[in-house]
Design a protein around this motif. Structure first.
Motif, PDB file in Angstrom:
ATOM      1  N   SER A   1       0.744  -1.195  -0.103  1.00 39.26           N
ATOM      2  CA  SER A   1       0.115  -0.197  -0.154  1.00 39.26           C
ATOM      3  C   SER A   1       0.913   1.314   0.043  1.00 39.26           C
ATOM      4  N   LEU A   2       1.988   1.505  -0.991  1.00 40.37           N
ATOM      5  CA  LEU A   2       2.485   2.499  -0.903  1.00 40.37           C
ATOM      6  C   LEU A   2       1.975   3.537  -2.004  1.00 40.37           C
ATOM      7  N   LEU A   3       2.541   4.845  -1.588  1.00 43.49           N
ATOM      8  CA  LEU A   3       2.119   6.079  -2.212  1.00 43.49           C
ATOM      9  C   LEU A   3       3.530   6.789  -2.753  1.00 43.49           C
ATOM     10  N   LYS A   4       3.836   6.918  -3.884  1.00 40.67           N
ATOM     11  CA  LYS A   4       4.874   7.693  -4.351  1.00 40.67           C
ATOM     12  C   LYS A   4       4.979   8.932  -4.102  1.00 40.67           C
ATOM     13  N   LEU A   5       6.061   9.372  -3.397  1.00 39.35           N
ATOM     14  CA  LEU A   5       6.144  11.042  -3.147  1.00 39.35           C
ATOM     15  C   LEU A   5       6.996  11.562  -4.246  1.00 39.35           C
ATOM     16  N   PRO A   6       6.923  12.880  -4.211  1.00 42.25           N
ATOM     17  CA  PRO A   6       7.528  13.796  -5.462  1.00 42.25           C
ATOM     18  C   PRO A   6       9.259  13.617  -5.590  1.00 42.25           C
ATOM     19  N   ASN A   7       9.730  13.174  -4.194  1.00 40.14           N
ATOM     20  CA  ASN A   7      11.257  13.166  -4.220  1.00 40.14           C
ATOM     21  C   ASN A   7      11.702  11.694  -4.283  1.00 40.14           C
ATOM     22  N   GLN A   8      10.992  10.761  -5.149  1.00 40.92           N
ATOM     23  CA  GLN A   8      11.403   9.337  -5.215  1.00 40.92           C
ATOM     24  C   GLN A   8      11.182   8.532  -4.080  1.00 40.92           C
TER      25      GLN A   8
END
Length: 82
Positions: free
Chosen positions: A59-66
């Motif tokens: 259940s991971l969300l990708k953040l803008p900072n990779q």
């Protein structure tokens, strides 16, 4: 498995479909490129994304900072900031 590929004028190379299939690399996945100058080699490694807070793999969300954040940690951070 070995393939020959030319770089384009910007230095890009295409990872062959056979390699992407063998390593189960999908579009927009993070890969690590490392260099060994002593043997003039570049190594490509698929990394398994994990939550940057707790190490969860689901259940991971990708953040803008990779980086990645699991939904549990996201909810926790969201509650503290509101």
């Amino acid at each position: 498995m070995m393939f020959l590929r030319k770089t384009d004028y910007e230095g890009h190379i295409v990872v062959p479909a056979e390699i992407r299939k063998a390593l189960q690399i999908k579009a927009d996945e993070l890969l690590v490129l490392s260099v060994d100058p002593s043997c003039q080699s570049i190594f490509l490694q698929k990394i398994k994304p994990v939550c940057c807070c707790c190490g969860a793999e689901q259940s991971l969300l990708k953040l803008p900072n990779q980086k990645f954040l699991c939904t549990n940690c996201y909810d926790s951070v969201k509650q503290k900031n509101c």
